[in-house]
Scaffold this motif. Structure first.
Motif, PDB file in Angstrom:
ATOM      1  N   ARG A   1      -7.692  26.902  -5.342  1.00  0.00           N
ATOM      2  CA  ARG A   1      -6.514  27.682  -4.819  1.00  0.00           C
ATOM      3  C   ARG A   1      -5.372  26.769  -4.539  1.00  0.00           C
ATOM      4  O   ARG A   1      -4.210  27.183  -4.768  1.00  0.00           O
ATOM      5  CB  ARG A   1      -7.184  28.285  -3.567  1.00  0.00           C
ATOM      6  CG  ARG A   1      -8.108  29.404  -3.852  1.00  0.00           C
ATOM      7  CD  ARG A   1      -8.575  30.169  -2.455  1.00  0.00           C
ATOM      8  NE  ARG A   1      -9.968  30.871  -3.083  1.00  0.00           N
ATOM      9  CZ  ARG A   1     -11.078  30.773  -2.356  1.00  0.00           C
ATOM     10  NH1 ARG A   1     -11.012  29.676  -1.597  1.00  0.00           N
ATOM     11  NH2 ARG A   1     -12.202  31.266  -2.855  1.00  0.00           N
ATOM     12  N   ASN A   2      -5.747  25.763  -4.129  1.00  0.00           N
ATOM     13  CA  ASN A   2      -4.686  24.635  -3.599  1.00  0.00           C
ATOM     14  C   ASN A   2      -3.863  24.133  -4.633  1.00  0.00           C
ATOM     15  O   ASN A   2      -3.065  23.500  -4.435  1.00  0.00           O
ATOM     16  CB  ASN A   2      -5.384  23.499  -2.573  1.00  0.00           C
ATOM     17  CG  ASN A   2      -5.830  24.425  -1.405  1.00  0.00           C
ATOM     18  OD1 ASN A   2      -5.101  25.273  -0.984  1.00  0.00           O
ATOM     19  ND2 ASN A   2      -6.502  23.721  -0.541  1.00  0.00           N
ATOM     20  N   ALA A   3      -4.646  24.238  -5.862  1.00  0.00           N
ATOM     21  CA  ALA A   3      -3.868  23.440  -7.000  1.00  0.00           C
ATOM     22  C   ALA A   3      -2.889  24.146  -7.466  1.00  0.00           C
ATOM     23  O   ALA A   3      -2.188  23.803  -8.530  1.00  0.00           O
ATOM     24  CB  ALA A   3      -5.117  23.193  -8.155  1.00  0.00           C
ATOM     25  N   GLY A   4      -2.751  25.508  -7.255  1.00  0.00           N
ATOM     26  CA  GLY A   4      -1.726  26.439  -7.721  1.00  0.00           C
ATOM     27  C   GLY A   4      -1.550  26.535  -9.076  1.00  0.00           C
ATOM     28  O   GLY A   4      -2.932  27.026  -9.675  1.00  0.00           O
ATOM     29  N   PRO A   5      -0.509  26.420  -9.634  1.00  0.00           N
ATOM     30  CA  PRO A   5      -0.542  26.768 -11.087  1.00  0.00           C
ATOM     31  C   PRO A   5      -1.401  25.831 -12.173  1.00  0.00           C
ATOM     32  O   PRO A   5      -1.777  26.110 -13.300  1.00  0.00           O
ATOM     33  CB  PRO A   5       1.091  26.256 -11.390  1.00  0.00           C
ATOM     34  CG  PRO A   5       1.651  26.461 -10.249  1.00  0.00           C
ATOM     35  CD  PRO A   5       0.617  26.062  -9.047  1.00  0.00           C
ATOM     36  N   LEU A   6      -1.789  24.645 -11.564  1.00  0.00           N
ATOM     37  CA  LEU A   6      -2.873  24.065 -12.080  1.00  0.00           C
ATOM     38  C   LEU A   6      -4.236  24.097 -11.961  1.00  0.00           C
ATOM     39  O   LEU A   6      -5.194  23.331 -12.366  1.00  0.00           O
ATOM     40  CB  LEU A   6      -2.306  22.244 -11.841  1.00  0.00           C
ATOM     41  CG  LEU A   6      -1.150  21.919 -11.868  1.00  0.00           C
ATOM     42  CD1 LEU A   6      -1.070  20.258 -11.706  1.00  0.00           C
ATOM     43  CD2 LEU A   6      -0.890  22.118 -13.561  1.00  0.00           C
ATOM     44  N   GLY A   7      -4.605  25.229 -11.082  1.00  0.00           N
ATOM     45  CA  GLY A   7      -5.621  25.598 -10.966  1.00  0.00           C
ATOM     46  C   GLY A   7      -6.781  25.757 -12.148  1.00  0.00           C
ATOM     47  O   GLY A   7      -8.038  25.358 -12.343  1.00  0.00           O
TER      48      GLY A   7
ATOM     49  N   ASP B   1       0.116  29.809 -18.005  1.00  0.00           N
ATOM     50  CA  ASP B   1      -0.200  31.005 -18.548  1.00  0.00           C
ATOM     51  C   ASP B   1      -1.338  31.799 -17.596  1.00  0.00           C
ATOM     52  O   ASP B   1      -1.148  33.088 -17.391  1.00  0.00           O
ATOM     53  CB  ASP B   1      -0.534  30.954 -19.886  1.00  0.00           C
ATOM     54  CG  ASP B   1       0.607  30.694 -20.832  1.00  0.00           C
ATOM     55  OD1 ASP B   1       1.984  30.651 -20.483  1.00  0.00           O
ATOM     56  OD2 ASP B   1       0.137  30.400 -22.165  1.00  0.00           O
ATOM     57  N   ASP B   2      -2.347  31.240 -17.466  1.00  0.00           N
ATOM     58  CA  ASP B   2      -3.533  31.757 -16.781  1.00  0.00           C
ATOM     59  C   ASP B   2      -2.994  32.070 -15.193  1.00  0.00           C
ATOM     60  O   ASP B   2      -3.421  33.076 -14.648  1.00  0.00           O
ATOM     61  CB  ASP B   2      -4.610  31.005 -16.720  1.00  0.00           C
ATOM     62  CG  ASP B   2      -5.417  30.852 -18.101  1.00  0.00           C
ATOM     63  OD1 ASP B   2      -5.008  31.795 -18.774  1.00  0.00           O
ATOM     64  OD2 ASP B   2      -6.233  29.744 -18.110  1.00  0.00           O
ATOM     65  N   TYR B   3      -2.337  31.232 -14.658  1.00  0.00           N
ATOM     66  CA  TYR B   3      -1.778  31.346 -13.292  1.00  0.00           C
ATOM     67  C   TYR B   3      -0.828  32.522 -13.302  1.00  0.00           C
ATOM     68  O   TYR B   3      -0.900  33.562 -12.185  1.00  0.00           O
ATOM     69  CB  TYR B   3      -0.783  30.134 -12.963  1.00  0.00           C
ATOM     70  CG  TYR B   3      -0.322  30.203 -11.502  1.00  0.00           C
ATOM     71  CD1 TYR B   3      -1.309  30.030 -10.479  1.00  0.00           C
ATOM     72  CD2 TYR B   3       1.020  30.203 -11.353  1.00  0.00           C
ATOM     73  CE1 TYR B   3      -0.585  30.056  -9.168  1.00  0.00           C
ATOM     74  CE2 TYR B   3       1.427  30.382 -10.181  1.00  0.00           C
ATOM     75  CZ  TYR B   3       0.637  30.313  -9.085  1.00  0.00           C
ATOM     76  OH  TYR B   3       0.970  30.265  -7.454  1.00  0.00           O
ATOM     77  N   SER B   4      -0.049  33.109 -14.376  1.00  0.00           N
ATOM     78  CA  SER B   4       0.684  34.155 -14.197  1.00  0.00           C
ATOM     79  C   SER B   4      -0.211  35.383 -14.190  1.00  0.00           C
ATOM     80  O   SER B   4       0.479  36.517 -13.667  1.00  0.00           O
ATOM     81  CB  SER B   4       1.674  34.208 -15.492  1.00  0.00           C
ATOM     82  OG  SER B   4       0.762  34.396 -16.696  1.00  0.00           O
ATOM     83  N   PHE B   5      -1.378  35.320 -14.377  1.00  0.00           N
ATOM     84  CA  PHE B   5      -2.309  36.665 -14.156  1.00  0.00           C
ATOM     85  C   PHE B   5      -3.224  36.450 -13.152  1.00  0.00           C
ATOM     86  O   PHE B   5      -4.203  37.096 -12.924  1.00  0.00           O
ATOM     87  CB  PHE B   5      -3.127  36.768 -15.550  1.00  0.00           C
ATOM     88  CG  PHE B   5      -2.327  37.069 -16.633  1.00  0.00           C
ATOM     89  CD1 PHE B   5      -2.008  38.603 -16.758  1.00  0.00           C
ATOM     90  CD2 PHE B   5      -2.173  36.186 -17.692  1.00  0.00           C
ATOM     91  CE1 PHE B   5      -1.233  39.169 -17.903  1.00  0.00           C
ATOM     92  CE2 PHE B   5      -1.162  36.451 -18.949  1.00  0.00           C
ATOM     93  CZ  PHE B   5      -0.809  37.773 -18.935  1.00  0.00           C
ATOM     94  N   ARG B   6      -2.915  35.595 -12.108  1.00  0.00           N
ATOM     95  CA  ARG B   6      -3.829  35.280 -11.071  1.00  0.00           C
ATOM     96  C   ARG B   6      -3.823  36.402 -10.130  1.00  0.00           C
ATOM     97  O   ARG B   6      -5.158  36.740  -9.438  1.00  0.00           O
ATOM     98  CB  ARG B   6      -3.114  34.012 -10.028  1.00  0.00           C
ATOM     99  CG  ARG B   6      -1.824  34.553  -9.493  1.00  0.00           C
ATOM    100  CD  ARG B   6      -1.216  33.444  -8.868  1.00  0.00           C
ATOM    101  NE  ARG B   6       0.156  33.637  -8.220  1.00  0.00           N
ATOM    102  CZ  ARG B   6       1.278  33.833  -9.006  1.00  0.00           C
ATOM    103  NH1 ARG B   6       1.328  33.516 -10.123  1.00  0.00           N
ATOM    104  NH2 ARG B   6       2.406  34.066  -8.477  1.00  0.00           N
ATOM    105  N   ASP B   7      -3.072  37.576 -10.134  1.00  0.00           N
ATOM    106  CA  ASP B   7      -3.314  38.697  -9.252  1.00  0.00           C
ATOM    107  C   ASP B   7      -3.955  39.778 -10.177  1.00  0.00           C
ATOM    108  O   ASP B   7      -4.129  40.931  -9.583  1.00  0.00           O
ATOM    109  CB  ASP B   7      -1.893  39.083  -8.778  1.00  0.00           C
ATOM    110  CG  ASP B   7      -1.504  38.302  -7.759  1.00  0.00           C
ATOM    111  OD1 ASP B   7      -2.155  37.487  -7.258  1.00  0.00           O
ATOM    112  OD2 ASP B   7      -0.094  38.110  -7.965  1.00  0.00           O
ATOM    113  N   SER B   8      -4.506  39.539 -11.313  1.00  0.00           N
ATOM    114  CA  SER B   8      -5.264  40.355 -12.042  1.00  0.00           C
ATOM    115  C   SER B   8      -6.629  39.868 -12.771  1.00  0.00           C
ATOM    116  O   SER B   8      -6.677  39.842 -13.786  1.00  0.00           O
ATOM    117  CB  SER B   8      -4.054  40.749 -13.460  1.00  0.00           C
ATOM    118  OG  SER B   8      -3.130  41.150 -12.863  1.00  0.00           O
TER     119      SER B   8
END
Length: 404
Positions: A268-274, A54-61
């Motif tokens: 950053r390299n963890a992607g969705p698991l960051g 869910d947090d990853y989906s807002f990574r650009d915001s």
């Protein structure tokens, strides 16, 4: 002659902002070489995979995470709040083509104070974060510093908390400096441009800067403008003196440091698991706060940690592996500053208080004034004084604002 360090104790009533509620116990930050590799990989990461996604989906915001965090304050973003204070997030362009900007959270004592002519009559507090951080980490300080109920002089102050260039929600241009002067100019020039755009006068300015932010503010004064503020508060400042005893720096740690690979690269390299990865740190770091504060501070930190690398690449130019100063502030001409200084350390700080004492001796001797610079020790706190002992820090800074 070495000056005595004064000590600030916790106020008689201590409000930590909430209980642990079963979460991991609060943990102060430690020296960056003190965590062995096996401890890092045996860490627990309490955030669920779903929450991390869910947090990853807002990574650009990242501004959303910042907004949600600041919305915990009783006076933001509602301009009709009962406190009378007005708070805004402002992004001030700092170059001719508006490509780069400084992100700022500003608190005005009232609506009238927003007018330029009114601001010229007020004092200004500028709060500057440390390495890898952002303005949101001062969450627990904003209300007390700006409220008439805790700060009787709050109506005389505008409070600015800024993200340095390449940090937080400020713009993140590619980091091109490749030597000390270029690195410092990157931050000094952008700070100077922001000061000019915001029309903040030196005589009205109190600066409170943490860790590497304190180092940058001090070198800004030394190199650019010795009179840039009336007083500079150095909160657990970094790179003041070289380590007085040899540290055991793990070889893997030194190798990553010398290659300028920051811990944020892992996020950053963890992607969705960051976000889940960050929770291993944030669950301990914010454990003393309420569940809502913990949640929003975690999201905010994840949001800024995973943004493109920029200002963070300063680190290897200023510090050797193990956070030892390459160019100690004490050798940079600290006596050239014309402002008053105060050096604040936590009683269990991993920063060396000896640096503040030595610098104060030099400053006071040069200016022939025993009160030009002093050192303060704050009990029950480590490197992040403003979060380790929230009430004592707020009380001390409010006293500085009252006496300004």
């Amino acid at each position: 002659m070495t000056r005595k360090v004064s000590t600030v104790k916790s106020p008689s009533v201590v409000n930590l902002g909430g209980s642990n509620n079963g979460h991991t116990h609060y943990k102060r930050s430690t020296h960056p070489t003190s965590v062995p590799l096996n401890k890092i990989f045996s860490n627990t990461f309490p955030l669920s995979v779903k929450e991390s996604l869910d947090d990853y989906s807002f990574r650009d915001s990242p501004e959303k995470f910042q907004h949600d965090l600041l919305s915990l304050l009783p006076f933001y973003p509602d301009v009709e709040n009962q406190t009378g204070r007005i708070a805004q997030v402002i992004q001030t362009p700092i170059d001719d083509n508006d490509a780069n900007y400084i992100n700022e959270f500003v608190i005005y004592p009232n609506k009238e104070a927003m007018a330029k002519e009114s601001q010229d009559q007020l004092n200004h507090l500028v709060m500057v974060h440390g390495y890898g951080s952002g303005l949101g980490l001062f969450l627990k300080n904003f209300d007390a510093l700006s409220s008439p109920s805790t700060n009787p002089k709050s109506n005389n102050w505008v409070i600015h908390s800024i993200d340095l260039l390449g940090y937080g929600c400020s713009s993140r241009p590619p980091f091109t400096p490749n030597n000390l002067d270029a690195v410092e100019n990157w931050f000094h020039n952008s700070f100077k441009a922001w000061m000019i755009k915001r029309n903040i006068k030196n005589k009205d300015l109190l600066v409170a800067a943490h860790s590497m932010g304190a180092y940058l503010m001090a070198t800004y004064g030394i190199k650019k403008s010795p009179d840039f503020c009336k007083k500079l508060i150095m909160i657990s400042p970094g790179a003041v003196i070289k380590h007085r005893k040899q540290l055991n720096v793990p070889s893997y740690f030194a190798a990553l440091w010398e290659q300028n690979i920051s811990p944020f690269s892992l996020v950053r390299n963890a992607g969705p698991l960051g976000s889940k990865l960050v929770s291993g740190w944030s669950s301990r770091r914010f454990a003393k706060l309420t569940s809502r504060e913990r949640e929003q501070l975690h999201k905010y930190c994840y949001g800024i940690f995973q943004l493109p690398g920029s200002g963070e690449y300063m680190l290897n130019y200023l510090l050797a592996p193990g956070a030892d100063a390459r160019y100690p502030l004490i050798e940079r001409g600290i006596h050239l500053l014309n402002c008053k200084l105060s050096w604040w350390y936590g009683k269990e700080d991993w920063m060396d208080k000896k640096g503040g004492l030595l610098c104060s001796n030099i400053i006071n001797s040069y200016h022939n004034d025993a009160n030009q610079s002093n050192v303060v020790e704050i009990e029950d706190s480590g490197h992040h004084v403003y979060l380790d002992n929230i009430d004592a820090f707020n009380e001390k800074l409010i006293n500085e604002m009252i006496a300004f």
